[in-house]
Design a protein around this motif. Structure first.
Motif, PDB file in Angstrom:
ATOM      1  N   GLU A 266     -31.573  78.390 -35.852  1.00 42.15           N
ATOM      2  CA  GLU A 266     -30.779  79.221 -36.762  1.00 42.15           C
ATOM      3  C   GLU A 266     -30.472  78.491 -38.067  1.00 42.15           C
ATOM      4  O   GLU A 266     -30.369  79.108 -39.133  1.00 42.15           O
ATOM      5  N   LEU A 267     -30.343  77.174 -37.981  1.00 45.27           N
ATOM      6  CA  LEU A 267     -30.060  76.374 -39.171  1.00 45.27           C
ATOM      7  C   LEU A 267     -31.324  76.097 -39.986  1.00 45.27           C
ATOM      8  O   LEU A 267     -31.248  75.543 -41.088  1.00 45.27           O
ATOM      9  N   GLY A 268     -32.463  76.463 -39.432  1.00 43.87           N
ATOM     10  CA  GLY A 268     -33.722  76.256 -40.135  1.00 43.87           C
ATOM     11  C   GLY A 268     -34.183  74.817 -40.176  1.00 43.87           C
ATOM     12  O   GLY A 268     -34.982  74.428 -41.038  1.00 43.87           O
ATOM     13  N   LEU A 269     -33.692  74.014 -39.222  1.00 48.34           N
ATOM     14  CA  LEU A 269     -34.085  72.610 -39.184  1.00 48.34           C
ATOM     15  C   LEU A 269     -35.466  72.458 -38.553  1.00 48.34           C
ATOM     16  O   LEU A 269     -35.764  73.070 -37.530  1.00 48.34           O
ATOM     17  N   GLU A 270     -36.293  71.635 -39.159  1.00 47.78           N
ATOM     18  CA  GLU A 270     -37.598  71.327 -38.594  1.00 47.78           C
ATOM     19  C   GLU A 270     -37.489  70.104 -37.698  1.00 47.78           C
ATOM     20  O   GLU A 270     -36.527  69.350 -37.774  1.00 47.78           O
ATOM     21  N   GLY A 271     -38.507  69.913 -36.853  1.00 47.07           N
ATOM     22  CA  GLY A 271     -38.506  68.718 -36.029  1.00 47.07           C
ATOM     23  C   GLY A 271     -39.069  68.961 -34.649  1.00 47.07           C
ATOM     24  O   GLY A 271     -40.035  69.692 -34.471  1.00 47.07           O
ATOM     25  N   PHE A 272     -38.418  68.355 -33.645  1.00 42.57           N
ATOM     26  CA  PHE A 272     -38.922  68.355 -32.283  1.00 42.57           C
ATOM     27  C   PHE A 272     -37.798  68.695 -31.310  1.00 42.57           C
ATOM     28  O   PHE A 272     -36.633  68.361 -31.539  1.00 42.57           O
ATOM     29  N   VAL A 273     -38.153  69.355 -30.209  1.00 41.32           N
ATOM     30  CA  VAL A 273     -37.211  69.621 -29.123  1.00 41.32           C
ATOM     31  C   VAL A 273     -37.800  69.023 -27.857  1.00 41.32           C
ATOM     32  O   VAL A 273     -38.910  69.389 -27.446  1.00 41.32           O
ATOM     33  N   GLN A 274     -37.058  68.117 -27.267  1.00 44.96           N
ATOM     34  CA  GLN A 274     -37.548  67.427 -26.078  1.00 44.96           C
ATOM     35  C   GLN A 274     -37.313  68.251 -24.825  1.00 44.96           C
ATOM     36  O   GLN A 274     -36.276  68.878 -24.655  1.00 44.96           O
TER      37      GLN A 274
END
Length: 288
Positions: A266-274
């Motif tokens: 929802e915050l539009g953060l990019e990256g990875f989810v473990q």
């Protein structure tokens, strides 16, 4: 050595009884290829990871509890020996040299890095609890900063890491990291060669802290990706149970992970989810 390397600014003589449980000599507990970092850090060959003993941050649930609290003393190394270890790891195929919790040994690490230029990126893997001035001494020597951002809630930082100043201190430190390294850059194989990647570990029972941390990251560090970690495993004091925090004696639930993950999106953060599959004692390295 009268030490003022970390935010505690204790001014202690480094005799091993210091808050970071470190003496003046550099000590490492493990140097090996590590395959459990984020994909652009570990890659196919592994990250050349060096775990230093001691730590300025006193997390009561620390996965590396035995070395962060000085119970596993590790091996003393000189800057020259440390430089040799770096090149041994590179000869073994390491994509990078990954310095884990090196804060308390920054002068020796800096000396080692200056001896011979490394042909691979240098990763500074940190709790986020750093002095800006100490980080500035590493400018030009570190390519990738991999800091945690553990707490947005002051009380949680105080109770679980004896660091009520954690939120503000970590924000200041990460701003310095971003100034030096900027947003991530990748090579043709998708390996990270430069930049900052912020990690956040979800603590069981504390999704409000996680969501607040993500909101702060989105506000303070636009364009910097986040690695959302669900690997929490009760360890250290948490393994036996912490008074007032009984929830830390369990792992993160699927519902908790999804709640924080939704906030990340929802915050539009990019990256990875473990994945939650990465939790468990088998993922905690053996230290010597």
């Amino acid at each position: 050595m009268i030490c003022k390397l970390c935010p505690r600014m204790c001014g202690a003589v480094r005799d091993g009884s210091t808050p970071c449980h470190s003496a003046g000599e550099m000590r490492i507990a493990r140097a090996a290829l590590h395959f459990w970092e984020e994909p652009p850090i570990s890659g196919k060959n592994g990250s050349g990871t060096v775990f230093f003993t001691g730590c300025p941050l006193w997390c009561r649930y620390c996965q590396n509890y035995s070395i962060s609290r000085g119970r596993t003393p590790g091996r003393a190394v000189t800057p020259r020996e440390l430089s040799d270890i770096f090149f041994d790891l590179i000869d073994g195929g390491a994509h990078n040299i990954n310095l884990v919790t090196a804060t308390q040994f920054i002068p020796g690490v800096r000396e080692a890095l200056m001896m011979r230029k490394l042909p691979v990126p240098v990763v500074y893997n940190s709790s986020g609890y750093e002095r800006k001035e100490s980080l500035q001494s590493l400018e030009g020597l570190v390519d990738i900063y991999l800091p945690d951002f553990k707490y947005a809630q002051t009380k949680l930082g105080e109770d679980l890491s004896n660091a009520p100043d954690y939120p503000g201190t970590a924000v200041s430190a990460i701003h310095e990291m971003v100034r030096q390294a900027g947003p991530p850059e990748y090579d043709g194989d998708g390996m990270m060669i430069k930049g900052v990647l912020i990690r956040h570990l979800i603590l069981p029972g504390h999704t409000k802290n996680s969501i607040a941390a993500l909101e702060l990251i989105a506000r303070e560090f636009p364009g910097i990706p986040v690695s959302l970690m669900a690997q929490y495993t009760p360890w250290g004091e948490a393994k036996e149970g912490i008074e007032n925090y009984p929830e830390l004696s369990r792992t993160v639930t699927r519902r908790e992970l999804l709640k924080v993950q939704d906030a990340l999106f929802e915050l539009g953060l990019e990256g990875f989810v473990q994945s939650r599959k990465a939790m468990g004692a088998e993922y905690i390295p053996e230290f010597q």
